[in-house]
Scaffold this motif. Structure first.
Motif, mmCIF file in Angstrom:
data_model
loop_
_atom_site.group_PDB
_atom_site.id
_atom_site.type_symbol
_atom_site.label_atom_id
_atom_site.label_comp_id
_atom_site.label_asym_id
_atom_site.label_seq_id
_atom_site.Cartn_x
_atom_site.Cartn_y
_atom_site.Cartn_z
ATOM 1 N N LEU A 113 0.829 -1.208 0.000
ATOM 2 C CA LEU A 113 0.000 0.000 0.000
ATOM 3 C C LEU A 113 0.863 1.257 0.000
ATOM 4 C CD1 LEU A 113 -2.901 -0.897 2.465
ATOM 5 C CD2 LEU A 113 -3.031 -0.672 -0.015
ATOM 6 N N GLU A 114 1.904 1.254 0.830
ATOM 7 C CA GLU A 114 2.768 2.426 0.891
ATOM 8 C C GLU A 114 3.477 2.655 -0.441
ATOM 9 O OE1 GLU A 114 5.341 1.757 4.136
ATOM 10 O OE2 GLU A 114 3.818 2.203 5.673
ATOM 11 N N ALA A 115 3.927 1.558 -1.086
ATOM 12 C CA ALA A 115 4.569 1.696 -2.377
ATOM 13 C C ALA A 115 3.605 2.240 -3.423
ATOM 14 C CB ALA A 115 5.140 0.355 -2.841
ATOM 15 N N GLY A 116 2.365 1.751 -3.388
ATOM 16 C CA GLY A 116 1.367 2.262 -4.321
ATOM 17 C C GLY A 116 1.066 3.723 -4.072
ATOM 18 N N ALA A 117 0.944 4.082 -2.787
ATOM 19 C CA ALA A 117 0.693 5.490 -2.482
ATOM 20 C C ALA A 117 1.850 6.369 -2.935
ATOM 21 C CB ALA A 117 0.435 5.640 -0.981
ATOM 22 N N GLU A 118 3.074 5.896 -2.677
ATOM 23 C CA GLU A 118 4.242 6.694 -3.079
ATOM 24 C C GLU A 118 4.317 6.804 -4.595
ATOM 25 O OE1 GLU A 118 7.276 9.167 -2.717
ATOM 26 O OE2 GLU A 118 6.067 8.367 -1.075
ATOM 27 N N GLY B 7 4.269 10.224 -6.607
ATOM 28 C CA GLY B 7 5.311 10.586 -7.574
ATOM 29 C C GLY B 7 4.725 10.933 -8.938
ATOM 30 N N TRP B 8 3.751 10.136 -9.353
ATOM 31 C CA TRP B 8 3.109 10.420 -10.639
ATOM 32 C C TRP B 8 2.429 11.785 -10.607
ATOM 33 C CZ3 TRP B 8 -0.688 6.482 -13.321
ATOM 34 C CH2 TRP B 8 -0.846 6.836 -14.672
ATOM 35 N N LEU B 9 1.744 12.073 -9.521
ATOM 36 C CA LEU B 9 1.094 13.380 -9.394
ATOM 37 C C LEU B 9 2.122 14.511 -9.389
ATOM 38 C CD1 LEU B 9 -1.721 12.610 -6.784
ATOM 39 C CD2 LEU B 9 -2.024 13.205 -9.189
ATOM 40 N N ARG B 10 3.224 14.275 -8.676
ATOM 41 C CA ARG B 10 4.249 15.318 -8.648
ATOM 42 C C ARG B 10 4.817 15.558 -10.058
ATOM 43 N NH1 ARG B 10 5.737 12.921 -3.571
ATOM 44 N NH2 ARG B 10 7.245 11.572 -4.651
ATOM 45 N N ALA B 11 5.032 14.475 -10.819
ATOM 46 C CA ALA B 11 5.545 14.635 -12.183
ATOM 47 C C ALA B 11 4.551 15.395 -13.054
ATOM 48 C CB ALA B 11 5.854 13.267 -12.781
ATOM 49 N N PHE C 207 -5.496 6.829 -6.751
ATOM 50 C CA PHE C 207 -4.803 7.403 -5.603
ATOM 51 C C PHE C 207 -5.741 7.474 -4.390
ATOM 52 C CE2 PHE C 207 -3.336 11.129 -3.134
ATOM 53 C CZ PHE C 207 -2.095 10.644 -2.760
ATOM 54 N N GLY C 208 -6.988 7.849 -4.643
ATOM 55 C CA GLY C 208 -7.954 7.900 -3.534
ATOM 56 C C GLY C 208 -8.198 6.534 -2.916
ATOM 57 N N GLN C 209 -8.250 5.495 -3.770
ATOM 58 C CA GLN C 209 -8.452 4.151 -3.245
ATOM 59 C C GLN C 209 -7.258 3.682 -2.421
ATOM 60 O OE1 GLN C 209 -9.284 1.756 -6.653
ATOM 61 N NE2 GLN C 209 -11.373 2.582 -6.943
ATOM 62 N N VAL C 210 -6.051 4.000 -2.908
ATOM 63 C CA VAL C 210 -4.862 3.610 -2.141
ATOM 64 C C VAL C 210 -4.849 4.315 -0.795
ATOM 65 C CG1 VAL C 210 -2.349 3.735 -2.100
ATOM 66 C CG2 VAL C 210 -3.522 3.016 -4.178
ATOM 67 N N VAL C 211 -5.181 5.586 -0.792
ATOM 68 C CA VAL C 211 -5.218 6.343 0.469
ATOM 69 C C VAL C 211 -6.292 5.777 1.401
ATOM 70 C CG1 VAL C 211 -5.688 8.599 1.475
ATOM 71 C CG2 VAL C 211 -4.262 8.413 -0.574
ATOM 72 N N ALA C 212 -7.486 5.445 0.848
ATOM 73 C CA ALA C 212 -8.559 4.892 1.677
ATOM 74 C C ALA C 212 -8.158 3.541 2.257
ATOM 75 C CB ALA C 212 -9.837 4.762 0.855
ATOM 76 N N ALA C 213 -7.489 2.695 1.428
ATOM 77 C CA ALA C 213 -7.035 1.402 1.929
ATOM 78 C C ALA C 213 -6.005 1.571 3.034
ATOM 79 C CB ALA C 213 -6.473 0.564 0.787
ATOM 80 N N ARG C 214 -5.140 2.531 2.858
ATOM 81 C CA ARG C 214 -4.137 2.772 3.917
ATOM 82 C C ARG C 214 -4.795 3.246 5.203
ATOM 83 N NH1 ARG C 214 -1.294 2.189 7.211
ATOM 84 N NH2 ARG C 214 0.884 2.812 7.557
ATOM 85 N N GLN C 215 -5.775 4.099 5.075
ATOM 86 C CA GLN C 215 -6.497 4.561 6.264
ATOM 87 C C GLN C 215 -7.256 3.406 6.933
ATOM 88 O OE1 GLN C 215 -8.919 7.675 4.717
ATOM 89 N NE2 GLN C 215 -7.274 9.219 4.712
ATOM 90 N N LEU C 216 -7.868 2.543 6.101
ATOM 91 C CA LEU C 216 -8.581 1.384 6.658
ATOM 92 C C LEU C 216 -7.620 0.461 7.388
ATOM 93 C CD1 LEU C 216 -11.135 -0.319 6.968
ATOM 94 C CD2 LEU C 216 -10.649 -1.348 4.737
ATOM 95 N N GLN C 217 -6.448 0.278 6.816
ATOM 96 C CA GLN C 217 -5.462 -0.563 7.486
ATOM 97 C C GLN C 217 -5.048 0.025 8.818
ATOM 98 O OE1 GLN C 217 -1.447 -0.702 6.001
ATOM 99 N NE2 GLN C 217 -1.437 -2.961 6.074
ATOM 100 N N ALA C 218 -4.861 1.308 8.841
ATOM 101 C CA ALA C 218 -4.508 1.963 10.103
ATOM 102 C C ALA C 218 -5.634 1.820 11.111
ATOM 103 C CB ALA C 218 -4.188 3.441 9.845
#
Length: 497
Positions: free
Chosen positions: A46-51, A55-59, A167-178
């Motif tokens: 999840l962290e790798a996907g979020a990062e 990165g894609w957004l930053r580019a 990106f929203g799904q990755v963030v939501a999954a990370r929040q759910l995991q937390a």
């Protein structure tokens, strides 16, 4: 411990035995589910996907800012295909489309954000403005025009399709995991409590079912125990309910049949005891009657021999007196013979014989005094019995029936004899059209020395029951609306037991 309590305990144990393994399995499944969601590999993924998404957004943002900076330097519209959608908005609110297509909502939202960053008439900033609240689907920028600001050149670039949602799904999954990490124990308890509640309800229903079944089962067993206790105390009429088709019902049927058989055996035993007592008394009476008969007869003969004669009247009186005494002596001798015959147990000579043929001969013999109807069951095959003794049995029954109908007109005298096989036994029904047996005399009709006929000695029906009992059967008087109805039952056997 009572049977009902044992049933309760058995149901409770059966219901509770799976509790620990099932609880352990459910807990293990929950832990496995949590371990998958909280595993380091999943978390790192999840962290790798979020990062990667960041990165894609930053580019994308850097490319957009570069293009916007180039546009700022020239203040002119880019060539078509540059990837920017531009809108020129002048100071007095007039809109002019430079490139691309804009919806009214986006124009208004982006223009409002630009005016908030650099209101009209303010000093022009030294670079493009990037509003922060213009949506996640686009990268937006506002280029102030004039010094001071008199208008804006609005630029927008849509993000690649699906990138914001991913990106929203990755963030939501990370929040759910937390959240799972923080609420793990509470969620586990939240799963286990409903499970234990449902299992408790199942246990309660099992105990209620055990109570119902235990009450019903124990009630029937208690009824059987009470019936056995009553039979043991001598109550041969004790019976138990035998409804249903299960083993308890079959046991109840067997118990009732056993009680009925014991009652019949007890009745036969009582009859045999009474018969034995009457035979002993008849033997004594026959002996006591027979002994003085010979001296009396000799004395009468001596009185006749010693009379010298000469008196005609006295000679006639002496002859008449001797005749009367001789007749009474003969009557007493006949009574003594009857008592002797009754006191002697019949000598059974069993052989395979045809009961139907025996009844046919007797009906032919007694058919002259009344209309006799004979009905024979074709299934009645020859079996083992004493033909001579049974001939005496049915001769007694036929003579009693004909004697009962003697006062009736000849056309109303009816005797019906029916022989059939029933329940593995031979049954013979003898029914007459006479006056029948009074209700008050039915209980004593088979007692020795009891007779309802004038001059009868009451030994015939006693002999009938005695012979039937010695054959292992029975003789009884059945209720009948008209006449007397006697039943003789004999076991059908092919060899002597």
């Amino acid at each position: 411990m009572s049977l009902r309590l044992r049933i309760y305990i058995a149901f409770a144990v059966v219901a509770l035995l799976p509790t620990l393994p099932v609880t352990w399995v459910v807990r293990d499944l929950l832990d496995r589910s949590f371990s998958v969601a909280l595993s380091p590999s999943f978390q790192s993924g999840l962290e790798a996907g979020a990062e990667a998404s960041r990165g894609w957004l930053r580019a994308e943002r850097r490319d957009f800012q570069r293009d916007v900076a180039a546009l700022w330097a020239t203040r002119t519209a880019p060539a078509p295909g540059g990837g920017l959608e531009l809108l020129r908005v002048d100071a007095n609110g007039r809109e002019t489309v430079i490139a691309g297509e804009w919806s009214d909502e986006r124009c208004e939202a982006l223009a409002s954000a630009a005016r908030a960053l650099a209101p009209a008439g303010s000093a022009a900033p030294g670079g493009p403005l990037y509003p922060a609240d213009t949506g996640r689907e686009y990268l937006d920028a506002a280029l102030p025009l004039g010094d001071p600001v008199t208008g804006w050149l609005l630029a927008s670039r849509p993000l690649p399709a699906g990138l914001p949602a991913a990106f929203g799904q990755v963030v939501a999954a990370r929040q759910l995991q937390a959240g799972l990490q923080l609420e793990r124990e509470r969620l586990r308890r939240g799963f286990l409590r409903p499970f234990l509640l449902v299992y408790g309800l199942v246990l309660l229903l099992s105990l209620l079912l055990a109570a119902m079944m235990g009450r019903r089962f124990s009630r029937r067993v208690i009824a059987l125990a009470d019936g056995a206790r009553r039979v043991g105390a001598g109550d041969w009429d004790a019976r138990v309910p035998a409804a249903g088709r299960d083993e308890i019902a079959r046991l109840g049927v067997a118990f009732n049949e056993m009680a009925a058989g014991l009652a019949a055996q007890q009745q036969r035993l009582a009859d045999l005891q009474r018969l034995a007592a009457w035979r002993e008394m008849a033997r004594s009476l026959a002996h006591e009657i027979k002994n003085p008969l010979t001296p009396i007869s000799l004395m009468v003969q001596e009185m006749r021999d010693r009379y010298p004669g000469g008196d005609a009247d006295y000679a006639a009186f002496l002859a008449e007196s001797g005749r009367i005494v001789e007749e009474e002596i003969e009557s007493l001798r006949r009574l003594s013979r009857e008592f002797s015959a009754f006191a002697k147990t019949p000598d059974m000579q069993r052989e395979i014989a045809d009961l139907g043929a025996l009844l046919t001969d007797l009906v032919r013999l007694y058919g002259g005094s009344a209309a006799v109807e004979l009905e024979l069951d074709p299934a009645l095959a020859p079996f083992l019995f004493d033909p001579e003794q049974l001939r005496r049995v049915f001769s007694n029954l036929f003579e009693n029936a004909l004697g009962a109908m003697a006062e009736l007109p000849p056309e109303t005298r009816r005797l019906r004899v029916a022989a059939r096989v029933e329940g593995g036994r031979a049954r013979v029904d003898v029914t007459d059209s006479g006056p029948g047996v009074p209700e008050a005399l039915r209980a004593r009709i088979f007692e020795p020395h009891f007779s309802s006929k004038a001059g009868g000695m009451g030994l015939g029906l006693a002999l009938v029951r005695s012979v039937c009992t010695l054959h292992g059967g029975d003789a009884r008087l059945e209720p009948s609306e008209t006449g007397a109805h006697f039943v003789v039952e004999l076991p059908i056997a092919k060899e002597d037991a």
